[in-house]
Motif scaffolding. Structure first.
Motif, PDB file in Angstrom:
ATOM      1  N   CYS A   1       0.834  -1.210   0.000  1.00 39.84           N
ATOM      2  CA  CYS A   1       0.000   0.000   0.000  1.00 39.84           C
ATOM      3  C   CYS A   1       0.864   1.254   0.000  1.00 39.84           C
ATOM      4  O   CYS A   1       0.577   2.221  -0.711  1.00 39.84           O
TER       5      CYS A   1
ATOM      6  N   ASP B   1      -7.703  -0.842   8.276  1.00 38.44           N
ATOM      7  CA  ASP B   1      -8.330  -1.370   7.051  1.00 38.44           C
ATOM      8  C   ASP B   1      -7.481  -2.501   6.472  1.00 38.44           C
ATOM      9  O   ASP B   1      -8.009  -3.540   6.046  1.00 38.44           O
TER      10      ASP B   1
ATOM     11  N   ARG C   1       0.431   6.590 -10.001  1.00 38.65           N
ATOM     12  CA  ARG C   1      -0.987   6.688 -10.369  1.00 38.65           C
ATOM     13  C   ARG C   1      -1.389   5.502 -11.243  1.00 38.65           C
ATOM     14  O   ARG C   1      -2.523   5.074 -11.241  1.00 38.65           O
TER      15      ARG C   1
ATOM     16  N   HIS D   1      -7.583  -2.060  -6.490  1.00 44.07           N
ATOM     17  CA  HIS D   1      -8.342  -2.759  -7.529  1.00 44.07           C
ATOM     18  C   HIS D   1      -7.389  -3.099  -8.653  1.00 44.07           C
ATOM     19  O   HIS D   1      -6.342  -2.467  -8.827  1.00 44.07           O
TER      20      HIS D   1
ATOM     21  N   ARG E   1      -7.272   8.037   3.254  1.00 44.59           N
ATOM     22  CA  ARG E   1      -8.562   7.414   3.595  1.00 44.59           C
ATOM     23  C   ARG E   1      -8.446   5.896   3.704  1.00 44.59           C
ATOM     24  O   ARG E   1      -9.448   5.185   3.742  1.00 44.59           O
ATOM     25  N   ILE E   2      -7.216   5.409   3.760  1.00 47.90           N
ATOM     26  CA  ILE E   2      -6.979   3.978   4.020  1.00 47.90           C
ATOM     27  C   ILE E   2      -6.189   3.881   5.318  1.00 47.90           C
ATOM     28  O   ILE E   2      -5.064   4.369   5.408  1.00 47.90           O
TER      29      ILE E   2
ATOM     30  N   THR F   1      -2.920   6.345   8.922  1.00 49.84           N
ATOM     31  CA  THR F   1      -3.323   6.044   7.543  1.00 49.84           C
ATOM     32  C   THR F   1      -2.104   5.654   6.709  1.00 49.84           C
ATOM     33  O   THR F   1      -0.952   5.870   7.121  1.00 49.84           O
TER      34      THR F   1
ATOM     35  N   THR G   1      -7.567   2.189  -4.440  1.00 49.59           N
ATOM     36  CA  THR G   1      -8.903   2.611  -4.897  1.00 49.59           C
ATOM     37  C   THR G   1      -9.266   4.006  -4.421  1.00 49.59           C
ATOM     38  O   THR G   1     -10.206   4.613  -4.911  1.00 49.59           O
ATOM     39  N   ARG G   2      -8.540   4.490  -3.393  1.00 44.07           N
ATOM     40  CA  ARG G   2      -8.883   5.816  -2.880  1.00 44.07           C
ATOM     41  C   ARG G   2      -7.628   6.467  -2.314  1.00 44.07           C
ATOM     42  O   ARG G   2      -6.572   5.833  -2.241  1.00 44.07           O
ATOM     43  N   SER G   3      -7.791   7.714  -1.948  1.00 39.57           N
ATOM     44  CA  SER G   3      -6.660   8.481  -1.427  1.00 39.57           C
ATOM     45  C   SER G   3      -6.058   7.766  -0.212  1.00 39.57           C
ATOM     46  O   SER G   3      -6.795   7.265   0.646  1.00 39.57           O
TER      47      SER G   3
ATOM     48  N   THR H   1       1.336   4.320  -3.151  1.00 41.53           N
ATOM     49  CA  THR H   1       1.048   5.768  -3.072  1.00 41.53           C
ATOM     50  C   THR H   1       1.946   6.552  -4.019  1.00 41.53           C
ATOM     51  O   THR H   1       1.694   7.729  -4.289  1.00 41.53           O
TER      52      THR H   1
END
Lengths: 158, 158
Positions: A12, A74, A19, A52, A69-70, A129, A64-66, A16
């Motif tokens: 993860c 999670d 893209r 994803h 926000r993980i 996060t 899947t998101r910023s 980051t």
């Protein structure tokens, strides 16, 4: 806790830095780990909706998101499941002095103490996060560290 | 976390109700559990110095100190060991962009986040004593509950 959590968190954090989707084989090469083993962690993250996959020549995995926000929680729940480490088996309902089941409408004192500790652990994991981790990696290893990782992930497979 | 923690905590709580040593068989009977299985948890508590055994006709197990000086963390560590659930394997030192071992003088960001959560869990377990649990059991089940348990434990084997 399984060793998969550590791999999943590292994936993860490095995701980051890009893209574009990153092929699973490229993530495995970066971490010098068996692609088969890493695939299991990536599938867990994917099932939990944290990353994803896209198919095709330039396919791969992306967040899947910023990353702010993980949370670490999670990722831990995605890989190891949300089950608490302590499972109450209602020992108070056993034996000659058993508390009748009908009187056990709330968790027992021992179960509550263990649940409080589990909540403390989960809150601490929720408070961090993936974006925080990425910032800390840059702070530890020098600004631009994740840009170098990102460039490598986008580069041709070795 | 092993199921042994739950049994060990229940044993410690009921041992607050007696001054005399309680035979392991009596503790097993109270909880309707295999004496062999319970013996394993009692030995772990004994090795950690939380209970001690006396031999002989009126021998058995007793707490080694006041229950307000035995924390839930003491019991969890006695049964499951003090090893943290998350073990860092230094993934940052792997692969083509590995951080040199010499530069890894402090734990990485991911390891720190996991350690913080582990500390939160341990602090919560340390904040509750066996005396607190005993008070909560009395509060849940009615004052005198543990006196009844104590009388049963001191009574003749069934």
């Amino acid at each position: 806790m399984s060793g998969g959590v550590e791999w999943a968190l590292h994936c993860c954090v490095v995701l980051t830095s890009v893209r574009e989707p990153v092929p699973a084989a490229r993530l495995a090469e970066l971490h010098d780990v068996s692609p088969t083993y890493l695939a299991k962690q990536l599938q867990a993250l994917s099932r939990a909706g944290l990353i994803h996959s896209t198919q095709g020549k330039s396919g791969g995995y992306a967040l899947t998101r910023s990353p702010d926000r993980i949370t670490v929680l999670d990722v831990v729940d995605a890989v190891d499941g949300p089950s608490p480490a302590f499972v109450c088996t209602e020992i108070r309902q056993r034996g000659p002095l058993a508390t009748p089941a009908g009187a056990c409408t709330t968790p027992c004192a021992i179960s509550r103490a263990m649940a409080t500790a589990e909540t403390a652990r989960r809150e601490a994991l929720r408070a961090v996060t993936v974006a925080d981790l990425a910032r800390d990696v840059e702070s530890d290893s020098g600004a631009g560290t994740l840009s170098i990782v990102g460039a490598w992930l986008r580069g041709p497979a070795g």
